[in-house]
Design a protein around this motif. Sequence first.
Motif, PDB file in Angstrom:
ATOM      1  N   GLN A 212      -7.444   7.437   1.922  1.00 33.54           N
ATOM      2  CA  GLN A 212      -7.925   6.719   0.744  1.00 33.54           C
ATOM      3  C   GLN A 212      -8.548   5.381   1.145  1.00 33.54           C
ATOM      4  O   GLN A 212      -9.576   4.988   0.613  1.00 33.54           O
ATOM      5  CB  GLN A 212      -6.790   6.488  -0.253  1.00 33.54           C
ATOM      6  CG  GLN A 212      -6.337   7.751  -0.950  1.00 33.54           C
ATOM      7  CD  GLN A 212      -5.086   7.519  -1.780  1.00 33.54           C
ATOM      8  OE1 GLN A 212      -4.269   6.675  -1.464  1.00 33.54           O
ATOM      9  NE2 GLN A 212      -4.948   8.306  -2.848  1.00 33.54           N
ATOM     10  N   GLU A 213      -7.925   4.709   2.080  1.00 30.07           N
ATOM     11  CA  GLU A 213      -8.475   3.442   2.562  1.00 30.07           C
ATOM     12  C   GLU A 213      -9.835   3.654   3.214  1.00 30.07           C
ATOM     13  O   GLU A 213     -10.766   2.879   3.005  1.00 30.07           O
ATOM     14  CB  GLU A 213      -7.518   2.782   3.558  1.00 30.07           C
ATOM     15  CG  GLU A 213      -6.317   2.147   2.916  1.00 30.07           C
ATOM     16  CD  GLU A 213      -5.478   1.390   3.928  1.00 30.07           C
ATOM     17  OE1 GLU A 213      -6.027   0.469   4.572  1.00 30.07           O
ATOM     18  OE2 GLU A 213      -4.299   1.716   4.069  1.00 30.07           O
TER      19      GLU A 213
ATOM     20  N   GLY B 164       1.150   4.223  -2.869  1.00 37.38           N
ATOM     21  CA  GLY B 164       0.757   5.573  -2.469  1.00 37.38           C
ATOM     22  C   GLY B 164      -0.609   5.625  -1.806  1.00 37.38           C
ATOM     23  O   GLY B 164      -1.230   6.680  -1.741  1.00 37.38           O
TER      24      GLY B 164
ATOM     25  N   LYS C 293       0.830  -1.204   0.000  1.00 39.20           N
ATOM     26  CA  LYS C 293       0.000   0.000   0.000  1.00 39.20           C
ATOM     27  C   LYS C 293       0.865   1.255   0.000  1.00 39.20           C
ATOM     28  O   LYS C 293       0.552   2.230  -0.677  1.00 39.20           O
ATOM     29  CB  LYS C 293      -0.933   0.007   1.212  1.00 39.20           C
ATOM     30  CG  LYS C 293      -2.084  -0.961   1.075  1.00 39.20           C
ATOM     31  CD  LYS C 293      -2.995  -0.904   2.285  1.00 39.20           C
ATOM     32  CE  LYS C 293      -4.165  -1.848   2.146  1.00 39.20           C
ATOM     33  NZ  LYS C 293      -5.055  -1.782   3.317  1.00 39.20           N
ATOM     34  N   ARG C 294       1.946   1.219   0.765  1.00 38.10           N
ATOM     35  CA  ARG C 294       2.858   2.370   0.801  1.00 38.10           C
ATOM     36  C   ARG C 294       3.454   2.599  -0.577  1.00 38.10           C
ATOM     37  O   ARG C 294       3.502   3.725  -1.061  1.00 38.10           O
ATOM     38  CB  ARG C 294       3.960   2.142   1.833  1.00 38.10           C
ATOM     39  CG  ARG C 294       4.877   3.352   2.007  1.00 38.10           C
ATOM     40  CD  ARG C 294       6.090   3.052   2.854  1.00 38.10           C
ATOM     41  NE  ARG C 294       6.973   2.025   2.280  1.00 38.10           N
ATOM     42  CZ  ARG C 294       7.823   2.235   1.278  1.00 38.10           C
ATOM     43  NH1 ARG C 294       7.921   3.425   0.732  1.00 38.10           N
ATOM     44  NH2 ARG C 294       8.573   1.260   0.828  1.00 38.10           N
TER      45      ARG C 294
ATOM     46  N   ASN D 138      -2.992   5.870   1.210  1.00 35.57           N
ATOM     47  CA  ASN D 138      -2.869   6.306   2.600  1.00 35.57           C
ATOM     48  C   ASN D 138      -4.155   5.962   3.356  1.00 35.57           C
ATOM     49  O   ASN D 138      -5.110   5.439   2.792  1.00 35.57           O
ATOM     50  CB  ASN D 138      -2.538   7.796   2.683  1.00 35.57           C
ATOM     51  CG  ASN D 138      -3.606   8.654   2.031  1.00 35.57           C
ATOM     52  OD1 ASN D 138      -4.746   8.253   1.926  1.00 35.57           O
ATOM     53  ND2 ASN D 138      -3.228   9.848   1.611  1.00 35.57           N
ATOM     54  N   SER D 139      -4.177   6.308   4.614  1.00 29.89           N
ATOM     55  CA  SER D 139      -5.309   5.958   5.475  1.00 29.89           C
ATOM     56  C   SER D 139      -6.602   6.600   5.003  1.00 29.89           C
ATOM     57  O   SER D 139      -7.666   5.992   5.069  1.00 29.89           O
ATOM     58  CB  SER D 139      -5.028   6.377   6.913  1.00 29.89           C
ATOM     59  OG  SER D 139      -3.897   5.699   7.399  1.00 29.89           O
TER      60      SER D 139
END
Length: 184
Positions: free
Chosen positions: A78-79, A73, A69-70, A75-76
């Motif tokens: 977007q999640e 790109g 995920k990192r 991020n929290s």
Amino acid sequence: MEPPRDQGLLRSDSIPEVGEDAAATVGMAETFSEEEQDELRKELAKVEEEIQTLSQVLAAKEKHLAEIKRKLGMNSLQELKQNITKSWQDVTSTTAYKKTSETLSQASQKASAAFSSVGSVLTKKFEDVRNSPTFKSFEEKVENLKSKVGGRQPAGGDFGEVLNSAANASATETIAEQTQEETH
């Protein structure tokens, strides 16, 4: 010779649930032979080891997931958006949501029809009032007042024009009276 009571996951005797009375568990342990208790301890150690291994594998998989995920790109935030979108899709696909949505749609249609009929009834009532003898008499009195206050003008025009004209004439008369009082 007695058949072994330990059949792994297919045991026929009851296993106390979490939170059951500790005395019942102690009493059950006393009914096993020393050999059976050793076998159970080995099985317990084996299951605990499998759980620990699975926990380690899960932790490694979660770490790998976070790394992917990192790199992508993600991020929290977007999640969170993705989770909310997926949750909303899950909710909207349920039978309960569909039934509720359908019911609300029907209720909305019925409410619209009811408001429409109320509007029609009110319009008809206003027309009835406007055509009533009492209203006609009132309208004539306003016309007479208008002709007295504003001078002779052709009769007619709608009621709103008559009221506006009467109000303007009344205001003009009031201003004229105040001006006369100031000069005397």
